[in-house]
Design an enzyme around this catalytic site. Sequence first.
Site, short mmCIF file in Angstrom:
data_model
loop_
_atom_site.label_atom_id
_atom_site.label_comp_id
_atom_site.label_asym_id
_atom_site.label_seq_id
_atom_site.Cartn_x
_atom_site.Cartn_y
_atom_site.Cartn_z
N ARG A 163 -9.21 -3.37 -4.93
CA ARG A 163 -9.85 -2.10 -5.27
C ARG A 163 -9.35 -0.99 -4.35
O ARG A 163 -9.19 -1.20 -3.15
CB ARG A 163 -11.38 -2.23 -5.18
CG ARG A 163 -11.92 -3.16 -6.23
CD ARG A 163 -13.43 -3.11 -6.39
NE ARG A 163 -13.84 -4.23 -7.23
CZ ARG A 163 -13.78 -4.24 -8.56
NH1 ARG A 163 -13.37 -3.17 -9.20
NH2 ARG A 163 -14.14 -5.32 -9.25
N VAL A 171 1.90 5.74 -0.61
CA VAL A 171 2.21 4.47 0.04
C VAL A 171 3.50 3.93 -0.58
O VAL A 171 3.56 3.69 -1.80
CB VAL A 171 1.06 3.45 -0.13
CG1 VAL A 171 1.42 2.13 0.55
CG2 VAL A 171 -0.25 4.01 0.45
N HIS A 210 3.06 0.42 -6.51
CA HIS A 210 1.73 -0.01 -6.94
C HIS A 210 1.37 0.68 -8.25
O HIS A 210 1.76 1.82 -8.49
CB HIS A 210 0.67 0.27 -5.88
CG HIS A 210 0.71 1.67 -5.33
ND1 HIS A 210 1.65 2.08 -4.41
CD2 HIS A 210 -0.06 2.74 -5.60
CE1 HIS A 210 1.45 3.34 -4.13
NE2 HIS A 210 0.43 3.78 -4.83
N MET A 211 0.61 -0.04 -9.05
CA MET A 211 0.12 0.49 -10.32
C MET A 211 -1.38 0.72 -10.19
O MET A 211 -2.11 -0.17 -9.76
CB MET A 211 0.42 -0.51 -11.43
CG MET A 211 -0.11 -0.11 -12.78
SD MET A 211 0.20 -1.40 -13.99
CE MET A 211 1.96 -1.23 -14.17
N HIS A 212 -1.81 1.93 -10.53
CA HIS A 212 -3.25 2.23 -10.54
C HIS A 212 -3.80 1.83 -11.91
O HIS A 212 -3.27 2.24 -12.95
CB HIS A 212 -3.49 3.73 -10.38
CG HIS A 212 -3.03 4.32 -9.08
ND1 HIS A 212 -3.89 4.66 -8.06
CD2 HIS A 212 -1.79 4.64 -8.63
CE1 HIS A 212 -3.21 5.17 -7.06
NE2 HIS A 212 -1.93 5.18 -7.37
P1 AMP Z 1 -0.35 6.72 -4.38
O1 AMP Z 1 -0.74 8.16 -4.17
O2 AMP Z 1 0.03 6.40 -5.80
O3 AMP Z 1 0.68 6.25 -3.36
O4 AMP Z 1 -1.68 5.89 -4.14
C1 AMP Z 1 -2.02 5.31 -2.93
C2 AMP Z 1 -3.43 4.81 -3.08
O5 AMP Z 1 -3.69 3.87 -2.05
C3 AMP Z 1 -4.51 5.89 -2.97
O6 AMP Z 1 -5.26 5.92 -4.18
C4 AMP Z 1 -5.35 5.43 -1.78
O7 AMP Z 1 -6.72 5.70 -1.94
C5 AMP Z 1 -5.05 3.94 -1.73
N1 AMP Z 1 -5.22 3.29 -0.44
C6 AMP Z 1 -4.77 3.72 0.77
N2 AMP Z 1 -5.09 2.84 1.73
C7 AMP Z 1 -5.76 1.82 1.13
C8 AMP Z 1 -6.36 0.61 1.59
N3 AMP Z 1 -6.32 0.24 2.88
N4 AMP Z 1 -6.97 -0.19 0.69
C9 AMP Z 1 -7.01 0.16 -0.61
N5 AMP Z 1 -6.45 1.28 -1.12
C10 AMP Z 1 -5.85 2.11 -0.25
#
Ligand code: AMP
Length: 120
Positions: free
Chosen positions: A30, A97, A101-103
Amino acid sequence: MIEETLFSRIVNGDIPADIVYQDELVTAFRDINPRTPTHILLVPNKVIPTVNDVSADDESTMGRLIVVAQKLAQDEGIADDGYRLIINCGDHGNQEVYHLHMHLMGGRPLGPMLTRKQTD
Ligand code: AMP
């Protein structure tokens, strides 16, 4: 060797996360800052920094992300109403990050994908 990322540390269990699925190729957990009632991140277990770094060897992993997203949408009860899968890539994609990753986002109507800038 590709260095560790925040998400590889979650995959390896080095830092805590609410993991909802894991197999030999992918892990899902999550989002720490959920923007929709269901907001799950699905990541390859191996570090692939961005979509630009995906190779032909990664086809089964990338396919698995979709298959698992479909399963999790069913588990979350959002499959019938619909949901959105997003992979941000690089600077213009606002990727934060650098571990692909896929949302999986849903649980309410999400509206249009992007809002038009006033100047467009
Ligand atoms: P993006 O902007 O597509 O790189 O999304 C990165 C996502 O990682 C964001 O929605 C953050 O809220 C999420 N995120 C950052 N750190 C963590 C963590 N430790 N656990 C879960 N999600 C995280």
